[in-house]
Design a protein around this motif. Structure first.
Motif, mmCIF file in Angstrom:
data_model
loop_
_atom_site.group_PDB
_atom_site.id
_atom_site.type_symbol
_atom_site.label_atom_id
_atom_site.label_comp_id
_atom_site.label_asym_id
_atom_site.label_seq_id
_atom_site.Cartn_x
_atom_site.Cartn_y
_atom_site.Cartn_z
ATOM 1 N N LEU A 185 -4.854 8.403 4.237
ATOM 2 C CA LEU A 185 -6.499 8.666 3.500
ATOM 3 C C LEU A 185 -6.884 7.341 4.315
ATOM 4 O O LEU A 185 -7.526 7.877 5.333
ATOM 5 C CB LEU A 185 -6.582 7.904 1.810
ATOM 6 C CG LEU A 185 -7.678 8.665 1.694
ATOM 7 C CD1 LEU A 185 -7.974 9.683 1.195
ATOM 8 C CD2 LEU A 185 -7.898 7.723 0.315
ATOM 9 N N LEU A 186 -6.502 6.258 4.599
ATOM 10 C CA LEU A 186 -6.665 5.567 5.462
ATOM 11 C C LEU A 186 -7.174 5.755 7.149
ATOM 12 O O LEU A 186 -7.969 5.985 7.292
ATOM 13 C CB LEU A 186 -5.871 4.081 5.456
ATOM 14 C CG LEU A 186 -6.745 2.740 4.790
ATOM 15 C CD1 LEU A 186 -5.447 1.812 4.368
ATOM 16 C CD2 LEU A 186 -8.054 2.459 4.950
ATOM 17 N N GLU A 238 -7.532 9.090 -8.131
ATOM 18 C CA GLU A 238 -6.362 8.272 -7.801
ATOM 19 C C GLU A 238 -5.692 9.011 -6.676
ATOM 20 O O GLU A 238 -5.138 7.929 -5.837
ATOM 21 C CB GLU A 238 -4.818 8.910 -8.377
ATOM 22 C CG GLU A 238 -5.396 8.011 -9.827
ATOM 23 C CD GLU A 238 -3.751 7.966 -10.187
ATOM 24 O OE1 GLU A 238 -3.019 8.746 -9.952
ATOM 25 O OE2 GLU A 238 -4.247 8.256 -11.982
ATOM 26 N N CYS A 272 -7.615 10.542 -3.320
ATOM 27 C CA CYS A 272 -9.185 10.074 -2.526
ATOM 28 C C CYS A 272 -9.927 9.490 -2.485
ATOM 29 O O CYS A 272 -10.449 8.762 -1.966
ATOM 30 C CB CYS A 272 -9.589 11.306 -2.690
ATOM 31 S SG CYS A 272 -11.558 11.861 -3.913
ATOM 32 N N LEU A 273 -9.780 8.485 -3.921
ATOM 33 C CA LEU A 273 -11.163 7.198 -4.428
ATOM 34 C C LEU A 273 -12.270 7.353 -4.008
ATOM 35 O O LEU A 273 -13.012 6.895 -4.046
ATOM 36 C CB LEU A 273 -10.236 5.856 -2.730
ATOM 37 C CG LEU A 273 -8.782 6.147 -3.129
ATOM 38 C CD1 LEU A 273 -8.529 4.756 -1.668
ATOM 39 C CD2 LEU A 273 -8.229 5.653 -4.623
ATOM 40 N N GLU A 296 -13.170 4.169 2.784
ATOM 41 C CA GLU A 296 -12.395 3.390 3.252
ATOM 42 C C GLU A 296 -12.319 2.121 3.267
ATOM 43 O O GLU A 296 -11.621 1.388 2.675
ATOM 44 C CB GLU A 296 -12.850 3.233 4.947
ATOM 45 C CG GLU A 296 -11.691 2.157 6.082
ATOM 46 C CD GLU A 296 -12.184 2.580 7.421
ATOM 47 O OE1 GLU A 296 -11.332 2.860 7.932
ATOM 48 O OE2 GLU A 296 -13.316 2.809 7.711
ATOM 49 N N THR A 315 -2.691 5.755 0.163
ATOM 50 C CA THR A 315 -3.124 5.269 0.175
ATOM 51 C C THR A 315 -3.370 5.259 2.074
ATOM 52 O O THR A 315 -4.593 5.006 2.426
ATOM 53 C CB THR A 315 -3.199 3.721 0.364
ATOM 54 O OG1 THR A 315 -3.553 3.817 -1.512
ATOM 55 C CG2 THR A 315 -4.243 3.088 0.138
ATOM 56 N N ARG A 316 -2.077 5.138 2.700
ATOM 57 C CA ARG A 316 -2.363 4.953 4.250
ATOM 58 C C ARG A 316 -2.586 6.409 4.844
ATOM 59 O O ARG A 316 -3.182 6.022 5.911
ATOM 60 C CB ARG A 316 -0.447 4.624 4.677
ATOM 61 C CG ARG A 316 -0.005 3.266 4.657
ATOM 62 C CD ARG A 316 1.304 2.552 4.979
ATOM 63 N NE ARG A 316 1.652 1.698 4.824
ATOM 64 C CZ ARG A 316 2.566 1.611 3.718
ATOM 65 N NH1 ARG A 316 3.435 2.815 2.974
ATOM 66 N NH2 ARG A 316 3.034 0.371 2.955
ATOM 67 N N ALA A 352 -10.035 1.578 -0.263
ATOM 68 C CA ALA A 352 -8.596 1.855 -0.090
ATOM 69 C C ALA A 352 -8.294 0.048 0.714
ATOM 70 O O ALA A 352 -7.198 0.085 0.052
ATOM 71 C CB ALA A 352 -8.024 2.948 1.127
ATOM 72 N N MET A 390 0.892 -1.357 0.322
ATOM 73 C CA MET A 390 0.139 0.158 0.005
ATOM 74 C C MET A 390 0.797 1.005 -0.133
ATOM 75 O O MET A 390 1.757 1.223 0.543
ATOM 76 C CB MET A 390 -0.955 0.049 1.648
ATOM 77 C CG MET A 390 -2.319 0.983 1.318
ATOM 78 S SD MET A 390 -3.024 1.017 3.176
ATOM 79 C CE MET A 390 -3.576 -0.805 2.869
ATOM 80 N N ASN A 391 0.795 1.918 -1.212
ATOM 81 C CA ASN A 391 1.210 3.478 -1.279
ATOM 82 C C ASN A 391 1.109 4.690 0.255
ATOM 83 O O ASN A 391 0.061 4.113 1.153
ATOM 84 C CB ASN A 391 0.772 3.911 -2.429
ATOM 85 C CG ASN A 391 -0.393 4.507 -2.476
ATOM 86 O OD1 ASN A 391 -0.824 5.139 -1.695
ATOM 87 N ND2 ASN A 391 -0.987 4.613 -3.423
#
Length: 75
Positions: free
Chosen positions: A8-9, A42, A44-45, A70, A5-6, A73, A1-2
């Protein structure tokens, strides 16, 4: 996981844990590129519909968008 993304989670977990009376922050991270295959931003999903509606959504609906982010992601 980039790393993005971490982050954002982590933000999604913070929104979930926040008091319902707190305003829900935007998930935008200023990386605004739509992925053709998924239809998601890409950064904020979110979908284009979620992005367009964000400003007028009631707080519970914003929390629901964060819950979907969530889930996305985590995949």
């Amino acid at each position: 996981m980039n790393p993005a993304t971490r982050r954002l989670l982590a933000s999604a977990r913070a929104v979930r844990a926040a008091a319902p009376s707190q305003p829900v922050p935007s998930p935008c991270v200023s990386v605004c590129r739509m992925e053709a295959a998924s239809g998601l931003c890409e950064g904020c999903l979110r979908t284009l519909d979620e992005i367009a509606a964000w400003g007028s959504l009631p707080e519970p609906d914003k929390r629901a968008v964060w819950a979907r982010i969530e889930q996305r992601a985590a995949r």
